[in-house]
Design a protein around this motif. Structure first.
Motif, PDB file in Angstrom:
ATOM      1  N   LYS A  96     -24.770 -10.329 -29.783  1.00 20.54           N
ATOM      2  CA  LYS A  96     -25.970 -10.921 -30.404  1.00 20.54           C
ATOM      3  C   LYS A  96     -26.213 -12.371 -29.970  1.00 20.54           C
ATOM      4  O   LYS A  96     -26.854 -13.159 -30.672  1.00 20.54           O
ATOM      5  CB  LYS A  96     -25.925 -10.822 -31.941  1.00 20.54           C
ATOM      6  N   VAL A 138     -31.917  -8.858 -20.399  1.00 21.57           N
ATOM      7  CA  VAL A 138     -30.733  -7.992 -20.305  1.00 21.57           C
ATOM      8  C   VAL A 138     -30.990  -6.821 -19.356  1.00 21.57           C
ATOM      9  O   VAL A 138     -30.168  -6.495 -18.513  1.00 21.57           O
ATOM     10  CB  VAL A 138     -30.353  -7.452 -21.708  1.00 21.57           C
ATOM     11  N   ILE A 185     -34.570  -8.665 -24.797  1.00 21.17           N
ATOM     12  CA  ILE A 185     -34.200  -7.467 -24.034  1.00 21.17           C
ATOM     13  C   ILE A 185     -34.540  -7.616 -22.541  1.00 21.17           C
ATOM     14  O   ILE A 185     -33.831  -7.096 -21.678  1.00 21.17           O
ATOM     15  CB  ILE A 185     -34.852  -6.194 -24.651  1.00 21.17           C
ATOM     16  N   LYS A 242     -24.950 -10.014 -19.001  1.00 35.68           N
ATOM     17  CA  LYS A 242     -25.879 -10.039 -20.128  1.00 35.68           C
ATOM     18  C   LYS A 242     -25.584  -8.950 -21.155  1.00 35.68           C
ATOM     19  O   LYS A 242     -25.952  -9.075 -22.313  1.00 35.68           O
ATOM     20  CB  LYS A 242     -27.325  -9.895 -19.628  1.00 35.68           C
ATOM     21  N   TRP A 250     -25.621  -9.461 -25.169  1.00 34.30           N
ATOM     22  CA  TRP A 250     -26.506  -8.689 -26.048  1.00 34.30           C
ATOM     23  C   TRP A 250     -25.705  -8.057 -27.186  1.00 34.30           C
ATOM     24  O   TRP A 250     -26.094  -8.103 -28.348  1.00 34.30           O
ATOM     25  CB  TRP A 250     -27.219  -7.606 -25.238  1.00 34.30           C
ATOM     26  N   GLU A 286     -27.525 -13.002 -26.781  1.00 38.89           N
ATOM     27  CA  GLU A 286     -28.816 -12.808 -26.107  1.00 38.89           C
ATOM     28  C   GLU A 286     -29.645 -11.838 -26.935  1.00 38.89           C
ATOM     29  O   GLU A 286     -29.168 -10.774 -27.316  1.00 38.89           O
ATOM     30  CB  GLU A 286     -28.569 -12.238 -24.701  1.00 38.89           C
ATOM     31  N   THR A 287     -30.893 -12.217 -27.239  1.00 39.41           N
ATOM     32  CA  THR A 287     -31.712 -11.347 -28.085  1.00 39.41           C
ATOM     33  C   THR A 287     -32.986 -10.882 -27.379  1.00 39.41           C
ATOM     34  O   THR A 287     -33.728 -10.070 -27.911  1.00 39.41           O
ATOM     35  CB  THR A 287     -32.097 -12.089 -29.390  1.00 39.41           C
TER      36      THR A 287
END
Length: 270
Positions: A63, A71, A68, A56, A60, A65-66
């Motif tokens: 960008k 992650v 948090i 993850k 992240w 995966e947004t």
């Protein structure tokens, strides 16, 4: 009273997090441990770590995966994730000039170093090694038999070269490098592609010489008002041929792929 209450609440929360982290990170509980990726940042002479989910961190950073929470496993900053040792607020303030833990967490996530175990690194390199061998196998043939080499044969030849994979470089560009090196040791060449090039009557005579030298072999050459050439070229020369033909005919030439030996269409200029 409220100050004492908040201190008690914080202490209880901290103990809970420590217990959680101990539960997540104890070696006896391998199942939970397997999915932890540690991101570490050294700052102000101290080490700070956060516990993230595997695969993850890069999502992240790219960008993709947004969220948090997808992650980070716990919103806690540690000095040692594996031992469940939480960083002291005073150390965080000294190093990051803020006591906003969420802000610090994001900084570590962005700038920290993702810790990869030897085992994982080895597995990643082995996967990339095979990926490179697969590309070489798809793009090349033995010039004597015109048949492709198997992936296993290419892997063997790469080992004979003592080829070492560069993790940061794309498999595609490394495959090109491997092809160049393999040409020194085995009979291998890029599979040829058959193309049809049509040059309009007006400019054909002037353009013919320039384009013909880019062909490895010309099968047919027909004048029927316009000039039509059918022949084989190396895939790496496709772009050059396209540009040469376009500039020699003021963009009037047409170029089409008839057949790509041992190569999937749409992936011409490797």
């Amino acid at each position: 009273g409220s100050v004492v209450g908040s201190v008690v609440r914080e202490t209880v929360l901290l103990l809970y997090l420590l217990r959680m982290s101990a539960r997540v990170f104890t070696p006896s509980n391998q199942k939970l441990l397997t999915n932890v990726a540690i991101v570490r940042q050294k700052k102000g002479g101290k080490r700070f770590e956060i516990a993230c989910f595997k695969n993850k961190v890069m999502s992240w950073r790219k960008k993709i995966e947004t969220d948090i929470d997808e992650v980070v496993q716990v919103h806690t900053i540690f000095t040692n994730v594996s031992k469940g040792q939480v960083a002291k607020t005073a150390d965080l303030v000294k190093a990051f000039k803020t006591d906003d833990e969420e802000e610090i967490l994001l900084k570590i996530l962005e700038k920290g170093e993702l810790q990869v175990s030897k085992q994982e690194r080895k597995a990643d390199l082995a996967e990339k090694f095979r990926e490179i061998a697969t590309i070489v196998s798809e793009k090349c043939v033995n010039p004597d038999t015109k048949r492709p080499y198997t992936i296993t044969q290419i892997e063997g030849a790469m080992r004979d070269l003592h080829y070492s994979v560069r993790p940061q470089q794309s498999s595609k560009s490394q495959a090109l490098d491997v092809i160049r090196q393999l040409q020194e040791t085995i009979k291998i060449e890029r599979a040829l592609m058959t193309i049809r090039l049509t040059l309009p009557n007006k400019t054909a005579k002037a353009a013919k010489g320039k384009v013909k030298e880019l062909f490895r072999e010309i099968e047919t050459e027909e004048w029927d008002g316009d000039l039509e050439l059918v022949g084989q070229i190396e895939p790496g020369k496709y772009k050059v041929l396209e540009e040469t033909a376009a500039s020699a005919t003021k963009g009037q030439a047409t170029l089409e792929i008839v057949q790509i030996d041992n190569i999937t269409e749409g992936d011409v200029a490797l």
